[in-house]
Structure formats: structure tokens, C-alpha cells
Design a protein around this motif. Structure first.
Motif, PDB file in Angstrom:
ATOM      1  N   GLY A   1      31.723  43.598  36.970  1.00 55.95           N
ATOM      2  CA  GLY A   1      31.939  44.927  37.537  1.00 55.95           C
ATOM      3  C   GLY A   1      33.011  44.926  38.611  1.00 55.95           C
ATOM      4  N   ASN A   2      33.643  46.067  38.784  1.00 54.88           N
ATOM      5  CA  ASN A   2      34.652  46.223  39.833  1.00 54.88           C
ATOM      6  C   ASN A   2      33.990  46.419  41.194  1.00 54.88           C
ATOM      7  N   GLY A   3      34.651  45.925  42.225  1.00 59.64           N
ATOM      8  CA  GLY A   3      34.166  46.146  43.581  1.00 59.64           C
ATOM      9  C   GLY A   3      34.388  47.582  44.016  1.00 59.64           C
ATOM     10  N   GLY A   4      33.517  48.076  44.861  1.00 56.34           N
ATOM     11  CA  GLY A   4      33.650  49.452  45.364  1.00 56.34           C
ATOM     12  C   GLY A   4      34.761  49.585  46.388  1.00 56.34           C
ATOM     13  N   SER A   5      35.371  50.743  46.417  1.00 53.91           N
ATOM     14  CA  SER A   5      36.416  51.011  47.403  1.00 53.91           C
ATOM     15  C   SER A   5      35.804  51.555  48.694  1.00 53.91           C
ATOM     16  N   THR A   6      36.528  51.398  49.788  1.00 52.26           N
ATOM     17  CA  THR A   6      36.051  51.885  51.083  1.00 52.26           C
ATOM     18  C   THR A   6      37.169  52.632  51.801  1.00 52.26           C
TER      19      THR A   6
ATOM     20  N   GLY B   1      32.479  41.430  40.408  1.00 52.65           N
ATOM     21  CA  GLY B   1      31.587  40.513  39.709  1.00 52.65           C
ATOM     22  C   GLY B   1      32.349  39.605  38.752  1.00 52.65           C
ATOM     23  N   SER B   2      31.762  38.459  38.455  1.00 48.58           N
ATOM     24  CA  SER B   2      32.352  37.504  37.515  1.00 48.58           C
ATOM     25  C   SER B   2      32.009  37.873  36.081  1.00 48.58           C
ATOM     26  N   GLY B   3      32.862  37.462  35.160  1.00 47.91           N
ATOM     27  CA  GLY B   3      32.591  37.672  33.748  1.00 47.91           C
ATOM     28  C   GLY B   3      31.492  36.741  33.251  1.00 47.91           C
ATOM     29  N   ALA B   4      30.920  37.057  32.087  1.00 49.93           N
ATOM     30  CA  ALA B   4      29.849  36.256  31.493  1.00 49.93           C
ATOM     31  C   ALA B   4      30.423  35.316  30.432  1.00 49.93           C
TER      32      ALA B   4
ATOM     33  N   THR C   1      35.854  36.101  38.963  1.00 48.36           N
ATOM     34  CA  THR C   1      36.328  34.983  38.151  1.00 48.36           C
ATOM     35  C   THR C   1      36.088  35.232  36.663  1.00 48.36           C
ATOM     36  N   GLY C   2      37.083  34.904  35.844  1.00 42.88           N
ATOM     37  CA  GLY C   2      36.925  34.993  34.395  1.00 42.88           C
ATOM     38  C   GLY C   2      36.026  33.879  33.878  1.00 42.88           C
ATOM     39  N   ALA C   3      35.313  34.131  32.794  1.00 40.38           N
ATOM     40  CA  ALA C   3      34.337  33.181  32.271  1.00 40.38           C
ATOM     41  C   ALA C   3      34.934  32.338  31.139  1.00 40.38           C
TER      42      ALA C   3
END
Length: 195
Positions: free
Chosen positions: A19-24, A44-47, A111-113
Motif C-alpha cells: 500500500g501507498n503511504g498517506g500524505s500529510t 508497505g512492502s510487496g508480497a 520494498t519490492g518482493a
């Protein structure tokens, strides 16, 4: 198979994307002393994707009478690791105030999985007549790393002292592809079917 995008055998494992990080966004106005902190969310990291194994003993063909069947391989086997999400953006602004400071940081990418192994054992006749169509297409691809989040900071109506520090988020590394094995010998087919 006869149509476009219609592989004879299609075997694939794909890891989910992070998932993408939230903006602030933060704002500071007036006052004698003021401090402003804005942090973009981390991604979030990929699976990890799983192993793909194809064992084919019969004939496989795509297209009809040597026409059609574009993008339709006889055997398509692929493992793709999930890509990392993008870091969240961060924005801050300050106006007025005698002594003000702002720290603005973009979120880090995910990080890519890694991808799983791909194995194909086939002994039948394989044919593919369309464009971009292979008898056997086998691939293992690691997921791409996410981008770092952007950051921006603005100051106006400066007071006695005003300081702003802005840093974009760091990008993340991609995942690794894995071993790909294609064997069309009878001995390898017999070993695969008896395993």
C-alpha cells in the motif's frame, strides 16, 4: 485455443502490491514561537509470489489454421513478485511568527518482493501462430521498489528567525527474480511426473 490473448496453458503467481503511504499537510500561523513537523507515511512492502510449475504431456496449439491467436503462447508460465508502495507526500507552510521552524519529510517507498521459481516440463508438440506468441514463455520477475514521497515547505511573512528543512523520502530496492527451468526431454518429464 483460437482467440487473441488466449494461452493454451496459462500459469501465473503474482504477489500483492504494498500500500501507498498517506500524505500529510500541516500549517502554522502567527505566534511568538512556532514549530511545524510534517511526515509522509511509509509505504508497505510487496508480497512474495509463489512457485509456478507446468507439466504438459500432450500437444498444445494456439491460433487457427496458422492465423490469429495474437498474444497467445502455447504455454505461459510466470511468477511476479509484488511491487512496493509509494511513500506519502508531505507539505508544510508557516506564516508570521517571531521565531518559527519547520521540518518536512516525505515517506519512504516500500520494498519490492522476490519472485518464485518457474519450471516447465513439456514433451508434446507446441505451436503458436500469432504475433507476440511463443511456444513456451517462462519468466520470473522481482517486484519493483516504491518511489520516495515528495516534500515541500513554504514560509511567508518572515519573522525574526525562520528556518525550513525539507527532505524527500527515499526510494526502496526491488526484489529478485528466481530460477527459470524449461526442459522438453522425456527423461525430465518422467522425473517430474513421478516426483
Amino acid at each position: 485455443t483460437a482467440g487473441m490473448n488466449s494461452a493454451g496453458i496459462f500459469a501465473q503467481s503474482v504477489g500483492g502490491s504494498g500500500g501507498n503511504g498517506g500524505s500529510t499537510t500541516s500549517a502554522l500561523t502567527g505566534g511568538t514561537y512556532g514549530a511545524n513537523l510534517s511526515l509522509g507515511g511509509g509505504a508497505g512492502s510487496g508480497a512474495i509470489s509463489g512457485a509456478v510449475r507446468v507439466i504438459a504431456g500432450g500437444d498444445v496449439s494456439t491460433g487457427t489454421n496458422l492465423v490469429g491467436g495474437d498474444n497467445a503462447s502455447a504455454i505461459f508460465a510466470q511468477s511476479v513478485g509484488g511491487g512496493g508502495g509509494n511513500g506519502g507526500a508531505s507539505n508544510s507552510s508557516t506564516s508570521g511568527g517571531t521565531y518559527t521552524g519547520a521540518l518536512t519529510l516525505g515517506g519512504s517507498g516500500g520494498t519490492g518482493a522476490n519472485a518464485g521459481i518457474v519450471q516447465v516440463n513439456a514433451i508434446g508438440n507446441l505451436s503458436a501462430t500469432g504475433d507476440n506468441s511463443s511456444a513456451i514463455f517462462a519468466q520470473s520477475v522481482g517486484g519493483g521498489g516504491g518511489n520516495g514521497g515528495s516534500s515541500s515547505s513554504a514560509g511567508s511573512n518572515g519573522g525574526t528567525v525562520s528556518a525550513n528543512l525539507t527532505l524527500g523520502g527515499s526510494g526502496a530496492s526491488g526484489g529478485f527474480g528466481n530460477a527459470v527451468t524449461v526442459d522438453t526431454t522425456i527423461a525430465a518429464y518422467n522425473a517430474a511426473t513421478s516426483a
